[in-house]
Design an enzyme around this catalytic site. Structure first.
Site, PDB file in Angstrom:
ATOM      1  N   GLU A   1      10.988  -7.651  -2.562  1.00  0.00           N
ATOM      2  CA  GLU A   1      11.309  -6.355  -1.928  1.00  0.00           C
ATOM      3  C   GLU A   1      10.518  -6.294  -0.635  1.00  0.00           C
ATOM      4  OE1 GLU A   1      13.486  -4.304  -2.963  1.00  0.00           O
ATOM      5  OE2 GLU A   1      13.737  -4.683  -5.099  1.00  0.00           O
TER       6      GLU A   1
ATOM      7  N   GLY B   1       6.325  -6.196  -0.174  1.00  0.00           N
ATOM      8  CA  GLY B   1       5.457  -6.285   0.998  1.00  0.00           C
ATOM      9  C   GLY B   1       6.231  -6.767   2.199  1.00  0.00           C
ATOM     10  N   SER B   2       5.506  -7.324   3.150  1.00  0.00           N
ATOM     11  CA  SER B   2       6.121  -7.728   4.419  1.00  0.00           C
ATOM     12  C   SER B   2       6.976  -8.983   4.234  1.00  0.00           C
ATOM     13  CB  SER B   2       5.010  -8.004   5.429  1.00  0.00           C
ATOM     14  OG  SER B   2       4.145  -8.982   4.885  1.00  0.00           O
TER      15      SER B   2
ATOM     16  N   GLY C   1      14.279   7.833   0.609  1.00  0.00           N
ATOM     17  CA  GLY C   1      14.313   8.802  -0.484  1.00  0.00           C
ATOM     18  C   GLY C   1      15.333   8.458  -1.550  1.00  0.00           C
ATOM     19  N   ALA C   2      15.380   7.183  -1.935  1.00  0.00           N
ATOM     20  CA  ALA C   2      16.363   6.747  -2.939  1.00  0.00           C
ATOM     21  C   ALA C   2      16.026   7.312  -4.325  1.00  0.00           C
ATOM     22  CB  ALA C   2      16.379   5.228  -3.005  1.00  0.00           C
TER      23      ALA C   2
ATOM     24  N   CYS D   1       9.427   1.470   3.516  1.00  0.00           N
ATOM     25  CA  CYS D   1      10.306   0.318   3.772  1.00  0.00           C
ATOM     26  C   CYS D   1      11.672   0.816   4.230  1.00  0.00           C
ATOM     27  CB  CYS D   1      10.440  -0.536   2.522  1.00  0.00           C
ATOM     28  SG  CYS D   1      10.851   0.421   1.066  1.00  0.00           S
TER      29      CYS D   1
ATOM     30  N   PHE E   1       0.820  -1.222   0.000  1.00  0.00           N
ATOM     31  CA  PHE E   1       0.000   0.000   0.000  1.00  0.00           C
ATOM     32  C   PHE E   1       0.850   1.266   0.000  1.00  0.00           C
ATOM     33  CE2 PHE E   1       0.969  -0.130   4.511  1.00  0.00           C
ATOM     34  CZ  PHE E   1       1.127   1.208   4.807  1.00  0.00           C
TER      35      PHE E   1
HETATM   36  P1  NAD Z   1       1.633  -6.840   2.891  1.00  0.00           P
HETATM   37  O1  NAD Z   1       2.687  -7.881   2.994  1.00  0.00           O
HETATM   38  O2  NAD Z   1       0.492  -6.899   3.829  1.00  0.00           O
HETATM   39  O3  NAD Z   1       0.979  -6.870   1.418  1.00  0.00           O
HETATM   40  C1  NAD Z   1       1.726  -6.593   0.261  1.00  0.00           C
HETATM   41  C2  NAD Z   1       1.025  -7.180  -0.955  1.00  0.00           C
HETATM   42  O4  NAD Z   1       1.167  -8.607  -0.933  1.00  0.00           O
HETATM   43  C3  NAD Z   1      -0.476  -6.917  -1.003  1.00  0.00           C
HETATM   44  O5  NAD Z   1      -0.840  -6.645  -2.348  1.00  0.00           O
HETATM   45  C4  NAD Z   1      -1.064  -8.227  -0.505  1.00  0.00           C
HETATM   46  O6  NAD Z   1      -2.379  -8.462  -0.951  1.00  0.00           O
HETATM   47  C5  NAD Z   1      -0.093  -9.229  -1.116  1.00  0.00           C
HETATM   48  N1  NAD Z   1       0.004 -10.551  -0.480  1.00  0.00           N
HETATM   49  C6  NAD Z   1       0.055 -10.818   0.847  1.00  0.00           C
HETATM   50  N2  NAD Z   1       0.243 -12.141   1.038  1.00  0.00           N
HETATM   51  C7  NAD Z   1       0.320 -12.721  -0.192  1.00  0.00           C
HETATM   52  C8  NAD Z   1       0.508 -14.077  -0.655  1.00  0.00           C
HETATM   53  N3  NAD Z   1       0.642 -15.080   0.186  1.00  0.00           N
HETATM   54  N4  NAD Z   1       0.566 -14.301  -1.990  1.00  0.00           N
HETATM   55  C9  NAD Z   1       0.438 -13.273  -2.866  1.00  0.00           C
HETATM   56  N5  NAD Z   1       0.221 -11.978  -2.477  1.00  0.00           N
HETATM   57  C10 NAD Z   1       0.171 -11.711  -1.158  1.00  0.00           C
HETATM   58  O7  NAD Z   1       2.385  -5.421   2.991  1.00  0.00           O
HETATM   59  P2  NAD Z   1       1.776  -3.959   3.157  1.00  0.00           P
HETATM   60  O8  NAD Z   1       1.224  -3.789   4.521  1.00  0.00           O
HETATM   61  O9  NAD Z   1       0.891  -3.615   1.993  1.00  0.00           O
HETATM   62  O10 NAD Z   1       3.107  -3.069   2.990  1.00  0.00           O
HETATM   63  C11 NAD Z   1       4.021  -2.856   4.010  1.00  0.00           C
HETATM   64  C12 NAD Z   1       5.213  -3.797   3.889  1.00  0.00           C
HETATM   65  O11 NAD Z   1       5.815  -3.711   2.601  1.00  0.00           O
HETATM   66  C13 NAD Z   1       6.315  -3.422   4.865  1.00  0.00           C
HETATM   67  O12 NAD Z   1       6.856  -4.593   5.417  1.00  0.00           O
HETATM   68  C14 NAD Z   1       7.333  -2.708   3.982  1.00  0.00           C
HETATM   69  O13 NAD Z   1       8.642  -2.693   4.494  1.00  0.00           O
HETATM   70  C15 NAD Z   1       7.224  -3.503   2.724  1.00  0.00           C
HETATM   71  N6  NAD Z   1       7.739  -2.741   1.583  1.00  0.00           N
HETATM   72  C16 NAD Z   1       8.957  -3.088   1.079  1.00  0.00           C
HETATM   73  C17 NAD Z   1       9.500  -2.350   0.035  1.00  0.00           C
HETATM   74  C18 NAD Z   1      10.855  -2.679  -0.524  1.00  0.00           C
HETATM   75  O14 NAD Z   1      11.160  -2.205  -1.616  1.00  0.00           O
HETATM   76  N7  NAD Z   1      11.691  -3.447   0.153  1.00  0.00           N
HETATM   77  C19 NAD Z   1       8.778  -1.276  -0.512  1.00  0.00           C
HETATM   78  C20 NAD Z   1       7.525  -0.968   0.026  1.00  0.00           C
HETATM   79  C21 NAD Z   1       7.013  -1.720   1.069  1.00  0.00           C
END
Ligand code: NAD
Length: 511
Positions: free
Chosen positions: A268, A246-247, A460-461, A302, A166
């Site tokens: 990521e 995501g997480s 801020g990359a 992140c 998100f």
């Molecule tokens: P989240 O893990 O709850 O969800 C991310 C996405 O993954 C959503 O679209 C979700 O529906 C999907 N998803 C979840 N479980 C899945 C599965 N088993 N199979 C397929 N899709 C699945 O994360 P969030 O709350 O939306 O975002 C915050 C997290 O994202 C934080 O941990 C943050 O550090 C990370 N993040 C990382 C980066 C990076 O570049 N390293 C960038 C932005 C956010």
């Protein structure tokens, strides 16, 4: 109540082609998806902005098939012609920057300048990809065999599944989709359930650009939860690469599912980023950088700074300055231009913030500033400073909220050891005016992260560098440098223009 009247919000939605009830999938046409309707909430008010219908598993299947067909056609377009389409997309995004930036603010609560910055990042990625479309270079090698030529070339890979979080609702799509497009791939985008409207708006812009250019519908969208869309996409052998943001928990699940079919991934995942400030640092610079990196996006990047390591000689002074500065942060409606910190994304994030602070205190932490949830509509909390003890387990976790843990250290070696002692490895920084300290932090014995900065904060990359992290952050790289290689398949070719058939390594096979 926000500074934006309902009429102003409706006008933005109208200009971006969004209605009250939007279909949640695009495969060249907008599909009347059959999954449940989901409201997109404004986190500053908790009120719905508009709703989107989610995809069923059957809808997913249809869009995936169309995306593969679009790839089959697109891969034959010469790369510079593909780049021209991406250039047109960048131009169209420029035209809609204001409205898209405002929609990012409305849907995920980023302050105005960060909402606009997110759209600018898409535009920058388009520009980068256009240049890249003429630079998808392979290498040539000298063969050990006479009259043989060896080289490697890069071919388009296929349909790329893009799963986004998100907190970067559109920029992360652009990191992937712009590169994938010039590489000759189609993309199948599953946006976050908390940010469908920005994804729809961008896909509508891309739809118009592709149609005007006579290009196949390579930018596809499938909105839905992990069971209807996310997991089927990860398990789908038609999708050779999954790029998932995501997480860490989500990344581990995806990695397990992908390993069953040996699919490729770009992961990521979460960060737990630290800044080291030494006794000789420019404290004014350090303070400004820490504030942006720890408080910006309400601690929901992140790359947010979550741990601050202060050398003993400046620790008390830096804490004093931080407490004073935290007291001046303007929290409020992110659409109001003077606001510095907006809301968290949803009620669960507020619960996680509270819970982490309770645990921090139980583990010996002391709250120096903040710690409260604001008594107003929406999901607002105070930016929080916690004096932490080394090895407090909660400080090894990523809590997606504006909590900054403060540690003290005596030697740089000690600071680096504490800094690296977490499972995540995304971004890191040191503030120092000493050349040896700076170089040590960047050396093999220094930060273990994918990003290491000197006299710049952790967030801020720029898009020109490859972005990503080590350890539980997942190892993926996106955006600049040679990240494009992940979106193509490499082929090594050897061509014999002689009349003999010599074997490599001097092997004879004479009959
Ligand atoms: P989240 O893990 O709850 O969800 C991310 C996405 O993954 C959503 O679209 C979700 O529906 C999907 N998803 C979840 N479980 C899945 C599965 N088993 N199979 C397929 N899709 C699945 O994360 P969030 O709350 O939306 O975002 C915050 C997290 O994202 C934080 O941990 C943050 O550090 C990370 N993040 C990382 C980066 C990076 O570049 N390293 C960038 C932005 C956010």
């Amino acid at each position: 109540m926000t500074v934006l009247s309902p009429t102003a919000v409706s006008a933005v939605l109208d200009r971006l082609g969004l209605s009250d009830d939007n279909p949640g999938a695009f495969d060249g046409a907008w599909i009347d998806t059959r999954g449940p309707r989901l409201d997109s909430l404004n986190p500053a008010t908790g009120e719905p902005i508009a709703s989107v219908r989610t995809c069923s598993a059957a809808d997913y299947d249809r869009v995936a098939a169309a995306s593969v067909a679009a790839f089959d056609a697109w891969r034959h377009w010469p790369a510079p012609k593909r780049g021209e389409v991406v250039r047109l997309l960048g131009d169209e995004l420029r035209r809609h920057k204001e409205d898209l930036g405002l929609l990012v603010t409305l849907e995920v609560g980023k302050v105005r300048t960060e909402g606009l910055g997110e759209v600018q990042e898409m535009i920058d990625m388009a520009d980068f990809a256009v240049g890249l479309s003429r630079q998808l270079y392979g290498l040539s090698m000298h063969s050990e065999r006479p009259r043989h030529r060896m080289y490697e070339q890069w071919h388009p890979l296929g349909t790329v599944g893009v799963i986004t979080a998100f907190n970067f609702p559109v920029a992360v799509w652009a990191w992937n989709a712009m590169l994938a497009a010039v590489c000759g791939d189609a993309t199948l985008w599953k946006p976050s359930q908390h940010a469908p409207l920005t994804a729809l708006a961008v896909t509508k812009i891309a739809e118009r650009v592709l149609a005007a250019a006579g290009a196949p519908a390579i930018f596809n969208l499938v909105f839905g939860d992990r069971n209807a869309v996310g997991i089927p996409m990860v398990k789908d052998a038609r999708v050779p690469l999954i790029s998932a943001t995501g997480s860490v928990a989500m990344g581990k699940q995806i990695a397990r599912d992908l390993s069953d079919r040996l699919g490729r991934s770009i992961l990521e995942l979460g960060g737990n980023n630290g800044i080291v400030v030494t006794d000789d640092a420019d404290l004014d610079l350090a303070l400004r950088a820490v504030l942006f990196a720890a408080v910006g996006t309400a601690g929901q990047r992140c790359t947010t700074t979550r741990r601050l390591f202060l050398q003993k000689g400046i620790a008390a002074e830096m804490k004093r300055r931080l407490v004073r500065a935290y007291g001046t942060i303007r929290i409020g409606d992110p659409a109001e231009p003077s606001t510095v910190m907006g809301p968290l994304i949803h009620a669960n994030a507020v619960r996680d913030f509270r819970h982490a602070l309770e645990i921090a205190v139980q583990q010996g932490g002391r709250i120096l500033h903040g710690g409260k949830v604001l008594d107003r509509p929406g999901f607002f909390v105070e930016p929080t400073l916690v004096e932490a003890l080394p090895h407090m387990p909660i400080t090894c976790e990523e809590t997606f909220a504006p909590i900054l843990y403060l540690f003290e250290f005596e030697t740089l070696d000690e600071a680096i050891a504490m800094h690296n002692a977490v499972p995540q490895g995304l971004s890191s920084a040191i503030f120092t005016l000493d050349l040896r300290s700076a170089e040590k932090f960047l050396s093999v014995a220094g930060s273990d992260c994918g990003i290491a900065n000197v006299n710049i904060g952790t967030s801020g990359a720029e898009i020109g560098g490859a972005f990503g992290g080590e350890k539980e952050t997942g190892g993926g790289r996106e955006a600049g440098s040679d990240a494009w290689k992940a979106y193509m398949r490499r082929q090594t070719c050897t061509l014999n223009y002689g009349t003999d058939l010599p074997l490599a390594q001097g092997v004879h096979f004479d009959l």
